[in-house]
Design a protein around this motif. Structure first.
Motif, PDB file in Angstrom:
ATOM      1  N   PRO A 157      31.064  56.575  49.348  1.00  0.00           N
ATOM      2  CA  PRO A 157      31.317  57.242  48.067  1.00  0.00           C
ATOM      3  C   PRO A 157      32.786  57.351  47.679  1.00  0.00           C
ATOM      4  CG  PRO A 157      30.697  58.840  49.749  1.00  0.00           C
ATOM      5  CD  PRO A 157      30.473  57.488  50.344  1.00  0.00           C
ATOM      6  N   ILE A 158      33.706  57.062  48.604  1.00  0.00           N
ATOM      7  CA  ILE A 158      35.114  57.170  48.210  1.00  0.00           C
ATOM      8  C   ILE A 158      35.553  55.989  47.354  1.00  0.00           C
ATOM      9  CG2 ILE A 158      35.662  58.495  50.287  1.00  0.00           C
ATOM     10  CD1 ILE A 158      37.231  56.044  51.290  1.00  0.00           C
ATOM     11  N   TYR A 159      34.733  54.916  47.338  1.00  0.00           N
ATOM     12  CA  TYR A 159      35.076  53.751  46.530  1.00  0.00           C
ATOM     13  C   TYR A 159      34.155  53.662  45.315  1.00  0.00           C
ATOM     14  CZ  TYR A 159      37.656  52.272  50.678  1.00  0.00           C
ATOM     15  OH  TYR A 159      38.513  52.211  51.748  1.00  0.00           O
ATOM     16  N   SER A 160      34.747  53.369  44.175  1.00  0.00           N
ATOM     17  CA  SER A 160      33.969  53.198  42.950  1.00  0.00           C
ATOM     18  C   SER A 160      34.800  52.394  41.959  1.00  0.00           C
ATOM     19  CB  SER A 160      33.604  54.557  42.350  1.00  0.00           C
ATOM     20  OG  SER A 160      34.786  55.256  41.971  1.00  0.00           O
ATOM     21  N   GLY A 161      34.206  52.073  40.839  1.00  0.00           N
ATOM     22  CA  GLY A 161      34.944  51.371  39.798  1.00  0.00           C
ATOM     23  C   GLY A 161      34.227  50.135  39.314  1.00  0.00           C
ATOM     24  N   LYS A 162      34.812  49.507  38.302  1.00  0.00           N
ATOM     25  CA  LYS A 162      34.229  48.325  37.672  1.00  0.00           C
ATOM     26  C   LYS A 162      34.864  47.021  38.134  1.00  0.00           C
ATOM     27  CE  LYS A 162      32.690  50.686  33.493  1.00  0.00           C
ATOM     28  NZ  LYS A 162      32.643  50.645  32.010  1.00  0.00           N
ATOM     29  N   ILE A 163      35.742  47.132  39.148  1.00  0.00           N
ATOM     30  CA  ILE A 163      36.420  45.947  39.669  1.00  0.00           C
ATOM     31  C   ILE A 163      36.057  45.765  41.144  1.00  0.00           C
ATOM     32  CG2 ILE A 163      38.655  44.860  40.112  1.00  0.00           C
ATOM     33  CD1 ILE A 163      39.804  46.615  37.836  1.00  0.00           C
ATOM     34  N   LEU A 164      35.600  44.575  41.493  1.00  0.00           N
ATOM     35  CA  LEU A 164      35.309  44.216  42.874  1.00  0.00           C
ATOM     36  C   LEU A 164      36.421  43.307  43.363  1.00  0.00           C
ATOM     37  CD1 LEU A 164      33.347  44.131  45.336  1.00  0.00           C
ATOM     38  CD2 LEU A 164      32.255  42.151  44.244  1.00  0.00           C
ATOM     39  N   VAL A 165      37.042  43.668  44.476  1.00  0.00           N
ATOM     40  CA  VAL A 165      38.126  42.858  45.029  1.00  0.00           C
ATOM     41  C   VAL A 165      37.620  42.182  46.298  1.00  0.00           C
ATOM     42  CG1 VAL A 165      40.508  42.815  45.832  1.00  0.00           C
ATOM     43  CG2 VAL A 165      39.806  44.492  44.103  1.00  0.00           C
ATOM     44  N   GLY A 166      37.472  40.872  46.253  1.00  0.00           N
ATOM     45  CA  GLY A 166      36.920  40.124  47.377  1.00  0.00           C
ATOM     46  C   GLY A 166      37.963  39.287  48.085  1.00  0.00           C
ATOM     47  N   GLY A 167      37.584  38.770  49.246  1.00  0.00           N
ATOM     48  CA  GLY A 167      38.464  37.886  49.998  1.00  0.00           C
ATOM     49  C   GLY A 167      38.466  36.479  49.428  1.00  0.00           C
ATOM     50  N   LYS A 168      39.210  35.605  50.083  1.00  0.00           N
ATOM     51  CA  LYS A 168      39.352  34.219  49.634  1.00  0.00           C
ATOM     52  C   LYS A 168      38.013  33.481  49.632  1.00  0.00           C
ATOM     53  CE  LYS A 168      41.736  29.926  50.901  1.00  0.00           C
ATOM     54  NZ  LYS A 168      42.627  29.290  51.893  1.00  0.00           N
ATOM     55  N   ASN A 169      37.847  32.593  48.648  1.00  0.00           N
ATOM     56  CA  ASN A 169      36.657  31.744  48.512  1.00  0.00           C
ATOM     57  C   ASN A 169      35.417  32.572  48.209  1.00  0.00           C
ATOM     58  OD1 ASN A 169      35.345  29.270  48.358  1.00  0.00           O
ATOM     59  ND2 ASN A 169      34.808  29.280  50.534  1.00  0.00           N
ATOM     60  N   PHE A 170      35.509  33.382  47.172  1.00  0.00           N
ATOM     61  CA  PHE A 170      34.396  34.227  46.752  1.00  0.00           C
ATOM     62  C   PHE A 170      33.411  33.421  45.915  1.00  0.00           C
ATOM     63  CE2 PHE A 170      32.081  37.337  44.314  1.00  0.00           C
ATOM     64  CZ  PHE A 170      31.944  38.414  45.186  1.00  0.00           C
ATOM     65  N   GLY A 171      32.120  33.568  46.204  1.00  0.00           N
ATOM     66  CA  GLY A 171      31.078  32.918  45.415  1.00  0.00           C
ATOM     67  C   GLY A 171      30.770  31.497  45.826  1.00  0.00           C
ATOM     68  N   SER A 172      31.059  31.148  47.075  1.00  0.00           N
ATOM     69  CA  SER A 172      30.760  29.800  47.555  1.00  0.00           C
ATOM     70  C   SER A 172      29.251  29.655  47.789  1.00  0.00           C
ATOM     71  CB  SER A 172      31.529  29.523  48.851  1.00  0.00           C
ATOM     72  OG  SER A 172      31.192  30.482  49.844  1.00  0.00           O
ATOM     73  N   GLY A 173      28.836  28.465  48.192  1.00  0.00           N
ATOM     74  CA  GLY A 173      27.414  28.246  48.474  1.00  0.00           C
ATOM     75  C   GLY A 173      26.664  27.689  47.282  1.00  0.00           C
ATOM     76  N   SER A 174      25.403  28.055  47.154  1.00  0.00           N
ATOM     77  CA  SER A 174      24.547  27.492  46.108  1.00  0.00           C
ATOM     78  C   SER A 174      25.000  27.945  44.725  1.00  0.00           C
ATOM     79  CB  SER A 174      23.086  27.893  46.334  1.00  0.00           C
ATOM     80  OG  SER A 174      22.905  29.276  46.088  1.00  0.00           O
ATOM     81  N   SER A 175      24.502  27.252  43.720  1.00  0.00           N
ATOM     82  CA  SER A 175      24.969  27.471  42.347  1.00  0.00           C
ATOM     83  C   SER A 175      24.209  28.566  41.608  1.00  0.00           C
ATOM     84  CB  SER A 175      24.866  26.158  41.561  1.00  0.00           C
ATOM     85  OG  SER A 175      23.502  25.728  41.511  1.00  0.00           O
ATOM     86  N   ARG A 176      23.427  29.359  42.300  1.00  0.00           N
ATOM     87  CA  ARG A 176      22.559  30.330  41.618  1.00  0.00           C
ATOM     88  C   ARG A 176      23.331  31.277  40.704  1.00  0.00           C
ATOM     89  NH1 ARG A 176      20.732  33.158  47.220  1.00  0.00           N
ATOM     90  NH2 ARG A 176      20.262  30.969  47.545  1.00  0.00           N
TER      91      ARG A 176
END
Length: 198
Positions: A65-84
């Motif tokens: 619960p200490i984290y919230s917001g409309k921005i997601l901060v991810g590591g390198k190469n986010f969204g790899s894999g299949s094209s779904r």
């Protein structure tokens, strides 16, 4: 409109400092049966968020619960894999409007923009600064300015520019998907068609 217009977003952020997050981790394949965009948010990162008995995993960031917001901060190469495209649907349906990473898979990046999520690609050094700022203060605010194409850590005033295709930027600023864009040009298209000589 396909989604809300994106201009300037000021929000706290949820940190996910994991590299190579693929689309199957974002939304597991068993949840892809629906064809409408609604309802995917509850299964965002399903196997990371919940145990087999559906109880929340306390150590996963979305359950903290200490984290919230409309921005997601991810590591390198986010969204790899299949094209779904369901991966982008799940992120949007959960409530995120921006994903920040030092590198995105191209297909995910396109799918995100098409549903109103702004993927902001920053340098690895700036990404580290964002993670450090959030670690120091989970409520720290980021400002994502699409017209100026900048992202700023408000606490430190550190800023970096990001790139975006001009056509995609126009659509995000207006809340358009590709069909909305064509609809907005309907009168021009009709005028051109009527003046064309076959």
């Amino acid at each position: 409109m396909a989604y809300d217009k994106f201009t300037v977003l000021t929000s706290s952020a949820v940190p996910l400092p994991i590299e190579n997050v693929d689309t199957d981790q974002i939304i597991p394949a068993r949840f892809l049966k629906a064809t409408k965009r609604e309802g995917f948010g509850e299964n965002l990162f399903r196997d990371w968020r919940y145990n087999n008995d559906n109880s929340p995993k306390e150590d996963f960031v979305l359950n903290n619960p200490i984290y919230s917001g409309k921005i997601l901060v991810g590591g390198k190469n986010f969204g790899s894999g299949s094209s779904r495209e369901h991966a982008a649907w799940a992120i949007y349906d959960y409530g995120f409007r921006c994903v920040v990473s030092s590198f995105f898979a191209d297909i995910f990046k396109g799918n995100a923009i098409n549903v109103g999520i702004l993927p902001v690609q920053v340098s690895p050094e700036f990404l580290d600064k964002i993670f450090t700022a959030i670690e120091a203060d989970p409520k720290t605010q980021l400002e994502v300015n699409l017209p100026e194409q900048t992202i700023t850590i408000l606490a430190t005033k550190e800023k970096e520019k990001f790139d975006i295709n001009g056509y995609k930027k126009h659509n995000l600023l207006n809340g358009f998907d590709d069909i909305d864009y064509l609809q907005a040009m309907k009168s021009e298209i009709n005028t051109f068609a009527e003046s064309s000589v076959y």
